[in-house]
Design a protein around this motif. Structure first.
Motif, PDB file in Angstrom:
ATOM      1  N   ILE A   1      -9.606  10.701  -0.684  1.00 36.51           N
ATOM      2  CA  ILE A   1      -8.512  11.339   0.049  1.00 36.51           C
ATOM      3  C   ILE A   1      -8.000  12.532  -0.741  1.00 36.51           C
ATOM      4  O   ILE A   1      -7.652  12.414  -1.918  1.00 36.51           O
TER       5      ILE A   1
ATOM      6  N   HIS B   1      -6.167   4.635   5.986  1.00 36.64           N
ATOM      7  CA  HIS B   1      -7.009   3.688   5.251  1.00 36.64           C
ATOM      8  C   HIS B   1      -6.223   2.529   4.650  1.00 36.64           C
ATOM      9  O   HIS B   1      -6.782   1.729   3.896  1.00 36.64           O
ATOM     10  N   CYS B   2      -4.938   2.421   4.980  1.00 35.02           N
ATOM     11  CA  CYS B   2      -4.113   1.339   4.446  1.00 35.02           C
ATOM     12  C   CYS B   2      -4.137   0.137   5.395  1.00 35.02           C
ATOM     13  O   CYS B   2      -4.130   0.300   6.613  1.00 35.02           O
TER      14      CYS B   2
ATOM     15  N   ASP C   1       0.801  -1.225   0.000  1.00 33.50           N
ATOM     16  CA  ASP C   1       0.000   0.000   0.000  1.00 33.50           C
ATOM     17  C   ASP C   1       0.833   1.273   0.000  1.00 33.50           C
ATOM     18  O   ASP C   1       0.344   2.341  -0.381  1.00 33.50           O
ATOM     19  N   PHE C   2       2.085   1.175   0.450  1.00 29.24           N
ATOM     20  CA  PHE C   2       2.874   2.393   0.677  1.00 29.24           C
ATOM     21  C   PHE C   2       4.345   2.082   0.468  1.00 29.24           C
ATOM     22  O   PHE C   2       4.887   1.157   1.069  1.00 29.24           O
TER      23      PHE C   2
ATOM     24  N   LEU D   1       1.862   5.587  -3.915  1.00 24.25           N
ATOM     25  CA  LEU D   1       0.572   5.379  -3.281  1.00 24.25           C
ATOM     26  C   LEU D   1      -0.360   4.642  -4.245  1.00 24.25           C
ATOM     27  O   LEU D   1      -0.214   4.744  -5.464  1.00 24.25           O
TER      28      LEU D   1
ATOM     29  N   ILE E   1      -6.948   5.962  -2.675  1.00 29.93           N
ATOM     30  CA  ILE E   1      -7.204   7.410  -2.719  1.00 29.93           C
ATOM     31  C   ILE E   1      -8.613   7.690  -3.221  1.00 29.93           C
ATOM     32  O   ILE E   1      -9.351   8.503  -2.639  1.00 29.93           O
TER      33      ILE E   1
ATOM     34  N   ASN F   1      -3.790   4.221  -6.122  1.00 26.54           N
ATOM     35  CA  ASN F   1      -4.852   5.120  -6.553  1.00 26.54           C
ATOM     36  C   ASN F   1      -6.229   4.637  -6.118  1.00 26.54           C
ATOM     37  O   ASN F   1      -7.116   5.442  -5.847  1.00 26.54           O
TER      38      ASN F   1
ATOM     39  N   ARG G   1      -3.771  10.975   6.112  1.00 28.38           N
ATOM     40  CA  ARG G   1      -5.121  10.629   5.665  1.00 28.38           C
ATOM     41  C   ARG G   1      -5.098   9.359   4.814  1.00 28.38           C
ATOM     42  O   ARG G   1      -6.010   8.533   4.891  1.00 28.38           O
ATOM     43  N   TYR G   2      -4.078   9.234   4.017  1.00 32.90           N
ATOM     44  CA  TYR G   2      -3.931   8.042   3.182  1.00 32.90           C
ATOM     45  C   TYR G   2      -3.614   6.820   4.050  1.00 32.90           C
ATOM     46  O   TYR G   2      -4.253   5.768   3.936  1.00 32.90           O
TER      47      TYR G   2
END
Length: 338
Positions: free
Chosen positions: A170, A191-192, A109-110, A160, A165, A162, A187-188
């Protein structure tokens, strides 16, 4: 459809934009689209954007009235079609392997890379900041390291997803001009739920120009400083709710920086012209109720901030504001005489 969407806000960067875009076009990884948001530039930046778009069909350009960097990035997010997102600043440059360093793994996710701070006018100051190792691990581990190294705050050097998002809508906070990057990233991350990856490379070159008109050198309104610090703090607590408590050294560092921003907002508010006493009292009451309990025990503060903390701790707000007004007026007169 391109795998990656690269979003670049553009505002009066005619001197640097071509170098930035050329460094992207020379990347060893080529499966991308470039979205240029010309945010009301008054120089030839918009013309340069159009010239590159005519030469390469992967480049899309939007010209809009000036709304600020957050709105520009949000406009880019609306248009993005890639599976992944990364952000680049228009006055920065990429080394050839920067995009290739990301894994583009749908289970991650990141992702975060390091960067080079390139002091354009004094190369002896150059710094390389990067993760210690390249590894796939938990979001907790990658975020904790990046928060401590100060690489977590900006949107650049990150990959990130999409779909996250868009699913959670986001956005960058358009009404905040201070710390909006860190707010967007948190914020991102809230939700991960997948894995994260740190990349021990530094192929993003952040160009630091002396006397630049960057946001970091501007004086921000007190309300903007406070709102950003408080929202950042709330999101940090949400991350801890999701993942568990941050390591002590990370937690202390984060809270110390938020404390500095908190007291800066109060001191700035007192110095802003034509603030009526009622407005000052309301601002201080809100700050004491919301954020002060979370940072009041921080140490190693400047003397002026210690004075503010003492007054908030031991006096009713109207009296605290009155005392601080008098103290800062005396300080200001003394500075002018010097």
């Amino acid at each position: 459809m391109s795998k990656l969407s690269i979003i670049i806000p553009v505002y009066n960067v005619e001197k640097y934009l071509s170098k930035c875009l050329n460094s992207i076009l020379r990347q060893t990884y080529q499966d991308y689209e470039i979205i240029l948001i010309d945010d009301g530039s008054s120089d030839s930046s918009g013309i340069i954007c159009d010239w590159y778009a005519d030469k390469d069909s992967r480049i899309k350009v939007v010209h809009q009235p000036n709304k600020g960097v957050s709105c520009a990035r949000n406009a880019g997010l609306e248009l993005s079609k890639g599976e992944f997102i990364t952000f680049i600043d228009a006055d920065d440059e990429l080394c050839p392997h920067f995009l290739e360093n990301f894994s583009y793994n749908p289970e991650i996710d990141f992702e975060i890379q390091g960067f080079i701070i390139n002091y354009v006018n004094d190369k002896t100051k150059n710094k390389v900041i990067k993760p210690a190792k390249t590894l796939i691990t938990s979001l907790y581990n990658v975020y904790a390291e990046s928060e401590y190294q100060k690489t977590s705050r900006g949107p650049c050097c990150k990959l990130l997803k999409n779909n996250i998002i868009k699913q959670y809508h986001i956005k960058f906070p358009a009404g905040i001009s201070f710390g909006e990057d860190a707010i967007f990233i948190k914020r991102y991350l809230v939700h991960c739920s997948g894995k994260a990856r740190s990349v021990a490379e530094a192929d993003y070159c952040y160009n630091h120009y002396e006397c630049s008109n960057s946001l970091t050198q501007r004086q921000h309104p007190a309300q903007a400083i406070y709102d950003a610090a408080w929202l950042d703090f709330q999101l940090y607590e949400q991350l801890e709710d999701n993942w568990g408590r941050m390591p002590v050294i990370v937690d202390q560092d984060f809270k110390h920086i938020r404390a500095l921003e908190f007291y800066l907002s109060l001191v700035t508010y007192l110095h802003e012209k034509k603030r009526p006493c009622k407005s000052k009292n309301q601002f201080f009451k809100k700050a004491k109720r919301e954020m002060f309990p979370k940072i009041k025990n921080q140490i190693d503060l400047p003397i002026t901030y210690c004075l503010v903390r003492f007054c908030l701790s031991y006096f009713p707000i109207p009296f605290a504001v009155y005392i601080l007004n008098v103290i800062f007026q005396i300080f200001d007169r003394y500075k002018r005489k010097k």
